[in-house]
Motif scaffolding. Structure first.
Motif, PDB file in Angstrom:
ATOM      1  N   VAL A 172      -3.003 -11.293  -2.388  1.00 30.55           N
ATOM      2  CA  VAL A 172      -3.541  -9.949  -2.719  1.00 30.55           C
ATOM      3  C   VAL A 172      -3.241  -9.020  -1.749  1.00 30.55           C
ATOM      4  CG1 VAL A 172      -5.689  -9.857  -2.234  1.00 30.55           C
ATOM      5  CG2 VAL A 172      -5.376  -8.617  -4.060  1.00 30.55           C
ATOM      6  N   ASN A 173      -2.856  -8.191  -1.876  1.00 38.15           N
ATOM      7  CA  ASN A 173      -1.370  -7.029  -1.204  1.00 38.15           C
ATOM      8  C   ASN A 173      -2.700  -5.225  -1.038  1.00 38.15           C
ATOM      9  OD1 ASN A 173      -0.196  -5.218   0.073  1.00 38.15           O
ATOM     10  ND2 ASN A 173       0.506  -7.094   1.122  1.00 38.15           N
ATOM     11  N   PHE A 174      -2.872  -5.426  -0.235  1.00 36.20           N
ATOM     12  CA  PHE A 174      -3.880  -4.154  -0.300  1.00 36.20           C
ATOM     13  C   PHE A 174      -2.639  -2.688   0.320  1.00 36.20           C
ATOM     14  CE2 PHE A 174      -7.528  -6.324  -0.171  1.00 36.20           C
ATOM     15  CZ  PHE A 174      -7.899  -5.815  -1.421  1.00 36.20           C
ATOM     16  N   SER A 175      -1.101  -2.073  -0.392  1.00 40.81           N
ATOM     17  CA  SER A 175      -0.859  -1.533   0.066  1.00 40.81           C
ATOM     18  C   SER A 175      -1.525   0.042  -0.545  1.00 40.81           C
ATOM     19  CB  SER A 175       0.514  -2.202  -0.493  1.00 40.81           C
ATOM     20  OG  SER A 175       1.631  -0.583  -0.480  1.00 40.81           O
ATOM     21  N   ASN A 176      -1.569   0.995   1.034  1.00 42.06           N
ATOM     22  CA  ASN A 176      -2.018   2.004   0.962  1.00 42.06           C
ATOM     23  C   ASN A 176      -3.168   2.855  -0.756  1.00 42.06           C
ATOM     24  OD1 ASN A 176       0.068   2.487   3.023  1.00 42.06           O
ATOM     25  ND2 ASN A 176       1.886   3.216   0.982  1.00 42.06           N
ATOM     26  N   THR A 216      -3.380  -1.924  -5.604  1.00 37.03           N
ATOM     27  CA  THR A 216      -3.378  -3.497  -5.323  1.00 37.03           C
ATOM     28  C   THR A 216      -3.087  -4.375  -6.433  1.00 37.03           C
ATOM     29  OG1 THR A 216      -6.219  -2.290  -4.965  1.00 37.03           O
ATOM     30  CG2 THR A 216      -5.785  -5.018  -5.712  1.00 37.03           C
ATOM     31  N   ILE A 217      -1.994  -4.924  -5.640  1.00 32.69           N
ATOM     32  CA  ILE A 217      -0.847  -5.774  -6.144  1.00 32.69           C
ATOM     33  C   ILE A 217      -1.575  -6.958  -5.936  1.00 32.69           C
ATOM     34  CG2 ILE A 217       0.746  -6.955  -5.442  1.00 32.69           C
ATOM     35  CD1 ILE A 217       1.575  -4.235  -3.983  1.00 32.69           C
ATOM     36  N   ILE A 218      -1.302  -8.142  -6.852  1.00 31.98           N
ATOM     37  CA  ILE A 218      -2.169  -9.141  -7.351  1.00 31.98           C
ATOM     38  C   ILE A 218      -1.127 -10.085  -8.369  1.00 31.98           C
ATOM     39  CG2 ILE A 218      -4.046 -10.458  -8.810  1.00 31.98           C
ATOM     40  CD1 ILE A 218      -5.342  -8.279  -8.571  1.00 31.98           C
ATOM     41  N   TYR A 219      -0.919 -11.368  -7.470  1.00 29.66           N
ATOM     42  CA  TYR A 219       0.393 -12.853  -7.836  1.00 29.66           C
ATOM     43  C   TYR A 219      -1.117 -13.101  -8.597  1.00 29.66           C
ATOM     44  CZ  TYR A 219       3.145 -10.097  -4.324  1.00 29.66           C
ATOM     45  OH  TYR A 219       3.344  -9.630  -3.722  1.00 29.66           O
ATOM     46  N   ASP A 243      -0.143 -17.357  -9.789  1.00 30.16           N
ATOM     47  CA  ASP A 243       0.560 -18.798  -9.417  1.00 30.16           C
ATOM     48  C   ASP A 243       1.511 -18.307  -8.567  1.00 30.16           C
ATOM     49  OD1 ASP A 243      -1.727 -20.007 -11.200  1.00 30.16           O
ATOM     50  OD2 ASP A 243      -0.257 -20.184 -12.603  1.00 30.16           O
ATOM     51  N   ASP A 244       2.305 -16.764  -7.832  1.00 35.85           N
ATOM     52  CA  ASP A 244       2.629 -16.803  -6.841  1.00 35.85           C
ATOM     53  C   ASP A 244       4.363 -16.849  -8.038  1.00 35.85           C
ATOM     54  OD1 ASP A 244       1.605 -17.527  -4.896  1.00 35.85           O
ATOM     55  OD2 ASP A 244       1.649 -18.911  -4.672  1.00 35.85           O
ATOM     56  N   LYS A 245       4.285 -16.087  -9.029  1.00 38.09           N
ATOM     57  CA  LYS A 245       5.090 -15.834  -9.960  1.00 38.09           C
ATOM     58  C   LYS A 245       5.513 -14.353 -10.368  1.00 38.09           C
ATOM     59  CE  LYS A 245       5.737 -20.862 -11.959  1.00 38.09           C
ATOM     60  NZ  LYS A 245       5.664 -21.869 -13.096  1.00 38.09           N
ATOM     61  N   LEU A 246       4.190 -14.222 -10.769  1.00 36.16           N
ATOM     62  CA  LEU A 246       3.326 -13.177 -11.717  1.00 36.16           C
ATOM     63  C   LEU A 246       3.241 -12.037 -10.663  1.00 36.16           C
ATOM     64  CD1 LEU A 246       3.649 -10.787 -14.196  1.00 36.16           C
ATOM     65  CD2 LEU A 246       1.656 -12.380 -14.897  1.00 36.16           C
ATOM     66  N   LYS A 247       3.968 -10.784 -10.518  1.00 34.74           N
ATOM     67  CA  LYS A 247       3.461  -9.645  -9.911  1.00 34.74           C
ATOM     68  C   LYS A 247       2.638  -8.508 -10.460  1.00 34.74           C
ATOM     69  CE  LYS A 247       4.971  -6.856  -5.641  1.00 34.74           C
ATOM     70  NZ  LYS A 247       6.001  -6.120  -5.355  1.00 34.74           N
ATOM     71  N   ILE A 248       1.605  -7.737 -10.203  1.00 36.63           N
ATOM     72  CA  ILE A 248       0.697  -7.712 -11.205  1.00 36.63           C
ATOM     73  C   ILE A 248      -0.107  -6.373 -10.514  1.00 36.63           C
ATOM     74  CG2 ILE A 248      -1.350  -6.376 -12.867  1.00 36.63           C
ATOM     75  CD1 ILE A 248      -0.979  -9.104 -13.278  1.00 36.63           C
ATOM     76  N   ILE A 249       1.157  -5.390 -10.517  1.00 35.97           N
ATOM     77  CA  ILE A 249       0.357  -3.850  -9.433  1.00 35.97           C
ATOM     78  C   ILE A 249      -1.106  -2.808 -10.219  1.00 35.97           C
ATOM     79  CG2 ILE A 249       1.505  -1.439  -8.105  1.00 35.97           C
ATOM     80  CD1 ILE A 249       3.570  -3.007  -8.197  1.00 35.97           C
ATOM     81  N   PHE A 250      -2.007  -2.718  -9.849  1.00 41.35           N
ATOM     82  CA  PHE A 250      -2.606  -1.390  -9.571  1.00 41.35           C
ATOM     83  C   PHE A 250      -2.958  -0.400  -9.069  1.00 41.35           C
ATOM     84  CE2 PHE A 250      -3.335  -5.417 -11.159  1.00 41.35           C
ATOM     85  CZ  PHE A 250      -4.340  -5.154 -13.379  1.00 41.35           C
ATOM     86  N   ALA A 251      -2.910   0.637  -9.721  1.00 42.12           N
ATOM     87  CA  ALA A 251      -3.708   2.056  -8.727  1.00 42.12           C
ATOM     88  C   ALA A 251      -5.282   1.279  -9.194  1.00 42.12           C
ATOM     89  CB  ALA A 251      -3.056   2.793  -9.617  1.00 42.12           C
ATOM     90  N   ASN A 252      -5.686   2.446  -7.952  1.00 39.06           N
ATOM     91  CA  ASN A 252      -7.312   2.122  -7.091  1.00 39.06           C
ATOM     92  C   ASN A 252      -7.638   3.235  -8.267  1.00 39.06           C
ATOM     93  OD1 ASN A 252      -6.244   0.346  -5.662  1.00 39.06           O
ATOM     94  ND2 ASN A 252      -6.388   1.206  -3.775  1.00 39.06           N
ATOM     95  N   ASP A 253      -8.317   3.355  -9.096  1.00 40.38           N
ATOM     96  CA  ASP A 253      -8.839   3.685 -10.047  1.00 40.38           C
ATOM     97  C   ASP A 253      -9.989   3.064 -10.813  1.00 40.38           C
ATOM     98  OD1 ASP A 253      -7.617   2.841 -12.045  1.00 40.38           O
ATOM     99  OD2 ASP A 253      -6.069   4.427 -12.239  1.00 40.38           O
ATOM    100  N   SER A 254     -10.522   4.220 -11.831  1.00 43.04           N
ATOM    101  CA  SER A 254     -12.014   3.046 -12.482  1.00 43.04           C
ATOM    102  C   SER A 254     -11.478   3.499 -13.931  1.00 43.04           C
ATOM    103  CB  SER A 254     -12.731   4.999 -12.914  1.00 43.04           C
ATOM    104  OG  SER A 254     -12.164   6.259 -13.263  1.00 43.04           O
ATOM    105  N   ASN A 255     -10.289   3.144 -14.368  1.00 40.78           N
ATOM    106  CA  ASN A 255      -9.635   3.239 -15.705  1.00 40.78           C
ATOM    107  C   ASN A 255      -9.298   1.379 -15.449  1.00 40.78           C
ATOM    108  OD1 ASN A 255      -9.543   3.096 -18.496  1.00 40.78           O
ATOM    109  ND2 ASN A 255      -7.849   4.204 -17.887  1.00 40.78           N
TER     110      ASN A 255
END
Length: 360
Positions: free
Chosen positions: A300-304, A307-310, A312-324
């Protein structure tokens, strides 16, 4: 004396009843008026009924009395002035005064009402018992702090995994050969100040043993400092445990994007901003498990504000830090299913219309 023509009022008392009746005799029309004779004190018979004189009431000089029935007191015959007071029934209503049923009471000015509530006095025996009890406590305390029997002879440690007994005992500030109770109560708390120790408590075993029980923390993340590139172990609550190498990683989640202070203090919490980001990650992790997405979170990576989650080190998913977040995770499941289930690449869920792109 019988005279049917004379007009007089006579009081008649029936033998069977004490009710009084008035009998009036009327003279005839043709008869002349004759003087009315006064009734005598002798009993006369009229129409077979007996007539007798009403007994005169005894003249008793009664003063106005404001006493209640509870304050009437029977007194012996004395030479001082007295007054007559009426009796009262249970309902506190006055009854007819009967001369033979009056009692003599003291005048109002001489009546003294005693208070039923007496002041309680502490008995000497109670004071003696308190004194004896206090003396016993003082004696026991004196023996506890002076007898050599209670000098510390042994220390036990329980609940430790990360640290050895010697490490914990050295941080407890306990000294063998000195009084146990003096060290525990007079010298202050002997807290175990170690980064992995979350809580510590001290127990006593008769006659001269102290038992130290500790509760340790466990690492949940390995975080890399963005500036120094060093790795640190962190527990679930955000406590900084120790500096480590990436080779020591077991089941800990790898975190990127954190910046630590120059003088790192182990056993303290990291910056509150990073703790909130870790909480957001924990929410995303629970939602991924709820919607049964395939793959394990490996990084997991916290960039500004992202929140970026990996997976199986294959799929990268980018989430915004919101309530939805729940809606976005459910939408993410639909994207993965449309693309065959197990995919690699990047899915950006931080924009309004999520985009999936494959690796080249």
């Amino acid at each position: 004396m019988k005279n049917s023509r004379t007009s007089t009022n006579k009081k008649v008392i029936n033998k069977n009843n004490d009710n009084r009746k008035n009998i009036r005799t009327n003279p005839s029309k043709n008869s002349t008026k004759r003087p009315i004779k006064k009734a005598t004190n002798n009993v006369k018979k009229v129409n077979k009924t007996s007539v007798r004189k009403e007994p005169q009431r005894q003249n008793v000089n009664l003063k106005k009395n404001t006493h209640s029935a509870k304050n009437n007191v029977r007194l012996n015959n004395m030479d001082y002035d007295a007054e007559y007071v009426p009796f009262f029934d249970d309902s506190l209503n006055t009854q007819e005064i009967i001369p033979n049923r009056v009692r003599r009471v003291e005048p109002d000015r001489d009546v003294q009402v005693e208070d039923n509530k007496k002041e309680r006095r502490i008995r000497p025996i109670v004071i003696l018992k308190i004194f004896i009890f206090a003396a016993i406590l003082i004696g026991i305390g004196y023996l506890m702090f002076t007898l050599e029997t209670f000098n510390l002879g042994n220390i036990k440690v329980r609940g430790n995994e990360k640290y050895t007994e010697d490490n914990i005992i050295s941080k407890s500030n306990l000294k063998l050969g000195e009084n146990i109770f003096r060290q525990l109560f007079l010298d202050g708390k002997n807290e175990i100040k170690l980064s992995y120790v979350a809580k510590s408590s001290f127990g006593y075993e008769f006659p001269n043993t102290i038992v130290i029980t500790v509760k340790e923390r466990y690492p949940a993340y390995i975080a890399q400092d963005k500036n120094t590139k060093k790795y640190y172990m962190i527990d679930n609550e955000g406590y900084l445990l120790e500096e480590c190498e990436l080779t020591k990683r077991k089941d800990e989640l790898l975190i990127d994007g954190l910046v630590f202070e120059e003088n790192v203090e182990f056993g303290k919490k990291i910056n509150e901003v990073y703790i909130k980001k870790i909480e957001i990650y924990n929410q995303i992790k629970k939602l991924i498990e709820k919607y049964e997405l395939k793959g394990n979170i490996t990084k997991v990576n916290f960039s500004n504000s992202l929140t970026i989650i990996y997976l199986d080190d294959k799929l990268k998913i980018i989430f915004a830090n919101d309530s939805n977040l729940e809606y976005k995770v459910s939408f993410l499941k639909g994207i993965i299913q449309k693309n065959g289930g197990i995919i690699d690449g990047t899915i950006d869920m931080s924009i309004e219309n999520p985009v999936y792109s494959k690796y080249d």
